[in-house]
Design a protein around this motif. Structure first.
Motif, short mmCIF file in Angstrom:
data_model
loop_
_atom_site.label_atom_id
_atom_site.label_comp_id
_atom_site.label_asym_id
_atom_site.label_seq_id
_atom_site.Cartn_x
_atom_site.Cartn_y
_atom_site.Cartn_z
N MET A 1 -6.38 16.30 5.75
CA MET A 1 -5.84 14.80 6.11
C MET A 1 -4.34 14.84 6.13
O MET A 1 -3.84 15.02 4.88
CB MET A 1 -6.49 13.76 5.32
N LYS A 2 -3.49 14.45 7.05
CA LYS A 2 -2.32 14.14 7.06
C LYS A 2 -1.63 13.05 6.19
O LYS A 2 -2.21 11.86 6.22
CB LYS A 2 -1.52 13.85 8.51
N ALA A 18 5.04 2.91 -9.43
CA ALA A 18 4.63 3.12 -7.87
C ALA A 18 4.46 4.51 -7.51
O ALA A 18 3.59 5.01 -7.01
CB ALA A 18 5.55 2.18 -7.00
N HIS A 19 5.71 5.33 -7.88
CA HIS A 19 5.79 6.83 -7.58
C HIS A 19 4.57 7.54 -8.14
O HIS A 19 3.99 8.37 -7.77
CB HIS A 19 7.14 7.42 -8.06
N THR A 26 -3.34 8.37 -4.33
CA THR A 26 -3.34 7.87 -2.78
C THR A 26 -3.32 9.29 -2.05
O THR A 26 -2.90 10.19 -2.60
CB THR A 26 -2.43 7.09 -2.50
N CYS A 27 -3.36 9.18 -0.82
CA CYS A 27 -3.04 10.21 0.18
C CYS A 27 -1.52 10.15 0.64
O CYS A 27 -1.23 10.52 1.66
CB CYS A 27 -3.98 10.31 1.24
N SER A 99 -5.60 0.20 -6.77
CA SER A 99 -6.00 1.32 -7.61
C SER A 99 -7.45 1.69 -7.38
O SER A 99 -8.48 0.82 -7.21
CB SER A 99 -5.90 0.72 -9.13
N SER A 100 -7.71 3.08 -7.50
CA SER A 100 -9.13 3.36 -7.44
C SER A 100 -9.97 2.93 -8.48
O SER A 100 -11.39 3.08 -8.33
CB SER A 100 -9.32 4.90 -7.23
N LYS A 101 -9.26 2.59 -9.46
CA LYS A 101 -10.00 1.96 -10.62
C LYS A 101 -9.95 0.64 -10.68
O LYS A 101 -10.54 0.06 -11.95
CB LYS A 101 -9.22 2.52 -12.15
N ALA A 102 -9.69 -0.18 -9.72
CA ALA A 102 -10.22 -1.55 -9.70
C ALA A 102 -11.43 -1.79 -9.22
O ALA A 102 -12.02 -0.86 -8.40
CB ALA A 102 -9.02 -2.11 -8.82
N THR A 103 -12.17 -2.97 -9.30
CA THR A 103 -13.47 -3.29 -8.67
C THR A 103 -13.24 -3.98 -7.37
O THR A 103 -12.80 -5.31 -7.74
CB THR A 103 -14.27 -3.86 -9.69
N THR A 104 -13.48 -3.49 -6.37
CA THR A 104 -13.27 -4.42 -5.18
C THR A 104 -14.71 -4.15 -4.20
O THR A 104 -15.46 -3.39 -4.71
CB THR A 104 -11.95 -3.91 -4.33
#
Length: 228
Positions: A1-2, A18-19, A26-27, A99-104
């Motif tokens: 994935m690009k 953020a960095h 993220t990708c 964040s992937s560690k947030a619950t959504t």
């Protein structure tokens, strides 16, 4: 994935965070940082080049790159708001980080340039506008709407069916009762218990607003005290 290439505005601790998050969660690929020319004192930050925001589109055209502006709550987030709209006028789209560690949930409706940290619990039917920051550990209740340019610090509880208007600020451990309307530019202080609607520009500490004559105080200095 690009990988999608982005430029981060700033060289503050928020920009450094953020960095880190974009690199590890993220990708996206951070290729540079940008600042207003008068504030550039070094050539690089976090190993990436720093370019002038005034001429950024000549080096990193908006057709190929996106922006992220993780700026603080100073002046009730008006500084972040200003840079967001400057970037839009230059033709850029902004990315958001959740964040992937947030619950959504899959129905989450979120705008551009949002920075949502770990351990946020965002319930179904929540809408979040553009240019918002949700620090770690908050609860955003079902069917609530968060406007644009909102800054929510940590361990804030916004109960269900609330309407949070633009450019509001929430200090750590503040609590908002369900079905409450928080009007624009309201400052909800650290540990505040909000049980009724606010008026635009209200400053709340504890369980009541400041007196009207005290609202002329410098909002920026108050928000610093609120966030410790």
């Amino acid at each position: 994935m690009k990988k999608e290439k982005i430029i981060i505005f700033g060289n503050s601790q928020l920009a450094s965070l953020a960095h880190f998050y974009f690199n590890h969660d993220t990708c996206h690929e951070v290729v540079a940082f940008t600042l207003d020319k008068e504030w550039i004192t070094e050539d690089t930050f976090e190993g990436k080049p720093i370019v002038s925001f005034e001429t950024i589109e000549t080096t990193f055209p908006p057709s190929e790159y996106k922006l992220f502006a993780p700026m603080s709550f100073k002046k009730m987030s008006d500084n972040r708001k200003e840079k967001f709209y400057e970037g839009k006028r230059k033709g850029y789209n902004f990315v958001s980080y959740v964040s992937s560690k947030a619950t959504t949930w899959p129905d989450l409706d979120i705008g551009e340039n949002c920075f949502i940290f770990e351990d946020n619990t965002i319930q179904p039917y929540v809408k979040i506008g553009d240019n918002c920051v949700l620090w770690s550990g908050n609860h955003i209740g079902h069917h609530s709407t968060i406007g644009n340019h909102v800054f929510i610090t940590s361990h804030v509880v916004i109960s269900g069916c609330c309407n949070i208007k633009d450019s509001t600020f929430f200090g750590v451990n503040s609590t908002v009762r369900d079905e409450t309307v928080v009007e624009e530019y309201s400052l909800i202080g650290m540990g505040c218990i909000l049980t009724k609607d606010t008026s635009p520009g209200d400053i709340w500490f504890g369980a009541k607003p400041f007196k009207k004559e005290m609202k002329s105080q410098n909002i920026d200095s108050i928000s610093h005290k609120t966030n410790g």
